[in-house]
Design a protein around this motif. Structure first.
Motif, PDB file in Angstrom:
ATOM      1  N   ASN A 165       0.817  -1.298   0.109  1.00 26.33           N
ATOM      2  CA  ASN A 165       0.014   0.120   0.014  1.00 26.33           C
ATOM      3  C   ASN A 165       0.799   1.269   0.054  1.00 26.33           C
ATOM      4  OD1 ASN A 165      -2.546  -1.086   0.028  1.00 26.33           O
ATOM      5  ND2 ASN A 165      -2.244  -1.684   2.232  1.00 26.33           N
ATOM      6  N   ARG A 166       0.267   2.248  -0.689  1.00 28.98           N
ATOM      7  CA  ARG A 166       1.225   3.498  -0.813  1.00 28.98           C
ATOM      8  C   ARG A 166       0.225   4.545  -0.528  1.00 28.98           C
ATOM      9  NH1 ARG A 166       1.764   6.870  -5.334  1.00 28.98           N
ATOM     10  NH2 ARG A 166       0.858   5.353  -6.588  1.00 28.98           N
ATOM     11  N   LEU A 167       0.756   5.705   0.303  1.00 28.54           N
ATOM     12  CA  LEU A 167      -0.296   6.900   0.531  1.00 28.54           C
ATOM     13  C   LEU A 167       0.116   7.691  -0.526  1.00 28.54           C
ATOM     14  CD1 LEU A 167      -1.911   8.650   2.554  1.00 28.54           C
ATOM     15  CD2 LEU A 167       0.355   9.546   3.279  1.00 28.54           C
ATOM     16  N   VAL A 168      -1.418   8.142  -1.093  1.00 29.90           N
ATOM     17  CA  VAL A 168      -1.303   8.898  -2.062  1.00 29.90           C
ATOM     18  C   VAL A 168      -1.733  10.389  -1.919  1.00 29.90           C
ATOM     19  CG1 VAL A 168      -1.272   7.232  -3.927  1.00 29.90           C
ATOM     20  CG2 VAL A 168      -3.538   8.146  -3.061  1.00 29.90           C
ATOM     21  N   SER A 169      -2.420  10.492  -0.724  1.00 30.10           N
ATOM     22  CA  SER A 169      -3.138  11.931  -0.523  1.00 30.10           C
ATOM     23  C   SER A 169      -1.985  12.606   0.346  1.00 30.10           C
ATOM     24  CB  SER A 169      -4.322  11.438   0.288  1.00 30.10           C
ATOM     25  OG  SER A 169      -4.208  10.621   1.386  1.00 30.10           O
ATOM     26  N   LEU A 170      -1.163  13.094  -0.227  1.00 33.00           N
ATOM     27  CA  LEU A 170      -0.193  13.925   0.368  1.00 33.00           C
ATOM     28  C   LEU A 170      -0.131  15.244   0.102  1.00 33.00           C
ATOM     29  CD1 LEU A 170       2.962  11.405  -0.329  1.00 33.00           C
ATOM     30  CD2 LEU A 170       2.100  12.259   1.997  1.00 33.00           C
ATOM     31  N   LYS A 171       0.334  16.227   1.299  1.00 33.54           N
ATOM     32  CA  LYS A 171       0.709  17.727   0.924  1.00 33.54           C
ATOM     33  C   LYS A 171       2.001  17.841   0.478  1.00 33.54           C
ATOM     34  CE  LYS A 171      -2.190  18.968   5.042  1.00 33.54           C
ATOM     35  NZ  LYS A 171      -1.976  19.773   6.367  1.00 33.54           N
ATOM     36  N   ALA A 172       2.254  18.975  -0.126  1.00 36.30           N
ATOM     37  CA  ALA A 172       3.660  19.359  -0.881  1.00 36.30           C
ATOM     38  C   ALA A 172       4.510  19.031   0.362  1.00 36.30           C
ATOM     39  CB  ALA A 172       3.438  20.772  -1.330  1.00 36.30           C
ATOM     40  N   THR A 173       4.131  19.191   1.571  1.00 39.22           N
ATOM     41  CA  THR A 173       5.219  19.159   2.673  1.00 39.22           C
ATOM     42  C   THR A 173       5.519  17.879   2.978  1.00 39.22           C
ATOM     43  OG1 THR A 173       3.261  19.497   4.456  1.00 39.22           O
ATOM     44  CG2 THR A 173       4.370  21.244   3.543  1.00 39.22           C
ATOM     45  N   GLY A 174       4.898  16.884   2.550  1.00 35.05           N
ATOM     46  CA  GLY A 174       5.083  15.526   2.664  1.00 35.05           C
ATOM     47  C   GLY A 174       4.130  14.743   3.695  1.00 35.05           C
ATOM     48  N   SER A 175       3.434  15.540   4.559  1.00 31.80           N
ATOM     49  CA  SER A 175       2.234  15.028   5.295  1.00 31.80           C
ATOM     50  C   SER A 175       1.195  14.698   4.452  1.00 31.80           C
ATOM     51  CB  SER A 175       2.035  15.979   6.523  1.00 31.80           C
ATOM     52  OG  SER A 175       1.507  17.146   6.080  1.00 31.80           O
ATOM     53  N   ALA A 176       0.538  13.805   5.240  1.00 33.39           N
ATOM     54  CA  ALA A 176      -0.952  13.116   5.028  1.00 33.39           C
ATOM     55  C   ALA A 176      -1.911  14.380   5.032  1.00 33.39           C
ATOM     56  CB  ALA A 176      -1.477  12.100   5.863  1.00 33.39           C
ATOM     57  N   ILE A 177      -2.804  14.389   3.981  1.00 30.48           N
ATOM     58  CA  ILE A 177      -3.832  15.503   3.744  1.00 30.48           C
ATOM     59  C   ILE A 177      -4.988  15.123   4.885  1.00 30.48           C
ATOM     60  CG2 ILE A 177      -5.648  16.559   2.402  1.00 30.48           C
ATOM     61  CD1 ILE A 177      -3.905  15.862   0.087  1.00 30.48           C
ATOM     62  N   GLY A 178      -5.306  14.152   5.112  1.00 29.63           N
ATOM     63  CA  GLY A 178      -6.776  13.837   5.817  1.00 29.63           C
ATOM     64  C   GLY A 178      -8.007  14.390   5.381  1.00 29.63           C
ATOM     65  N   GLY A 179      -8.962  13.672   5.553  1.00 33.38           N
ATOM     66  CA  GLY A 179     -10.334  14.609   5.200  1.00 33.38           C
ATOM     67  C   GLY A 179     -10.693  14.306   3.847  1.00 33.38           C
ATOM     68  N   VAL A 180      -9.852  13.254   2.969  1.00 35.17           N
ATOM     69  CA  VAL A 180     -10.270  13.054   1.434  1.00 35.17           C
ATOM     70  C   VAL A 180     -11.420  12.312   1.256  1.00 35.17           C
ATOM     71  CG1 VAL A 180      -7.882  13.707   1.128  1.00 35.17           C
ATOM     72  CG2 VAL A 180      -8.645  11.230   1.275  1.00 35.17           C
ATOM     73  N   SER A 181     -11.847  12.089  -0.020  1.00 35.26           N
ATOM     74  CA  SER A 181     -13.128  11.378  -0.248  1.00 35.26           C
ATOM     75  C   SER A 181     -13.040  11.236  -1.808  1.00 35.26           C
ATOM     76  CB  SER A 181     -14.365  12.087   0.091  1.00 35.26           C
ATOM     77  OG  SER A 181     -14.685  13.251  -0.643  1.00 35.26           O
ATOM     78  N   ASN A 182     -14.069  10.385  -2.357  1.00 33.18           N
ATOM     79  CA  ASN A 182     -14.335  10.172  -3.624  1.00 33.18           C
ATOM     80  C   ASN A 182     -13.120   9.559  -4.423  1.00 33.18           C
ATOM     81  OD1 ASN A 182     -16.471  11.541  -2.544  1.00 33.18           O
ATOM     82  ND2 ASN A 182     -17.105  12.092  -4.777  1.00 33.18           N
ATOM     83  N   PRO A 183     -12.577   8.326  -4.066  1.00 32.84           N
ATOM     84  CA  PRO A 183     -11.538   7.791  -4.729  1.00 32.84           C
ATOM     85  C   PRO A 183     -11.887   7.338  -6.022  1.00 32.84           C
ATOM     86  CG  PRO A 183     -12.353   6.135  -3.244  1.00 32.84           C
ATOM     87  CD  PRO A 183     -13.058   7.501  -2.974  1.00 32.84           C
TER      88      PRO A 183
END
Length: 198
Positions: A165-183
């Protein structure tokens, strides 16, 4: 997704599949041959399928679909069923580096077929995008647990990269965005989409 982007709109794509978008079954039901439940200890919901129908995406709180599976009772997880091999793979799992000898479920945000879709499978069946509220650093251990700020994030599982598994919802700073939806995901899993207010 925008027209021409090559991404599959999650709900519409599932509703148009040959396999029903929502099928519930009690243990030992085989969905008319679509999948085997192997005496699952909880109902299974079909969310989608590959174009050839061989790979089927399901969600379930069952704790006995995969050999060596360790999941908390009532925890919703995502699985892929391979009709040719006749076996399930646990998708929403802790990183193998953390639990190398067991398939430990970490949980995934459940879908409500026909209304809310939080997991999608690519047309070739080799990639799956899903949402989880678990700490991103436990799903992709190389990131470290401090990367997660809470909320739902999107991960992509790929058979082509060793079932990881790979995290794809990432901010430009490299941290997780959180609160995403609709993949969303394209035919071969090389492009994905999600909705975020960030």
């Amino acid at each position: 997704p925008k027209p021409g982007s090559g991404l599959r709109p999650s709900v519409e794509a599932l509703e148009d599949r040959t396999t029903p978008a929502a099928v519930l079954a009690s243990p030992a039901t085989d969905f008319n041959g679509a999948i085997q439940t192997f005496n699952a200890d909880a109902p299974i919901t079909i969310l989608g399928a590959s174009d050839n129908g061989n790979f089927i995406l399901v969600q379930s709180s069952a704790t006995n679909l995969v050999t060596g599976q360790v999941s908390a009772p009532g925890q919703n997880n995502i699985f892929r069923y391979d009709r040719t091999a006749g076996q399930y793979t646990l998708i929403s799992a802790y990183d193998k580096a953390l639990f190398p000898t067991v398939a430990k479920g970490i949980g995934a945000v459940p879908s409500v077929p026909g209304q809310v879709t939080n997991a999608v499978i690519s047309e070739d069946g080799r990639s799956i995008a899903f949402l989880s509220s678990a700490n991103a650093g436990l799903i992709q251990a190389s990131l470290g647990v401090t990367i997660d700020a809470g909320g739902d994030d999107m991960f992509v599982w790929s058979e082509n990269t060793g079932n990881t598994n790979r995290l794809v919802s990432l901010k430009a700073t490299g941290s997780a965005i959180g609160g995403v939806s609709n993949p969303g995901i394209n035919r071969d899993g090389s492009r994905v989409s999600f909705v975020s207010s960030v």
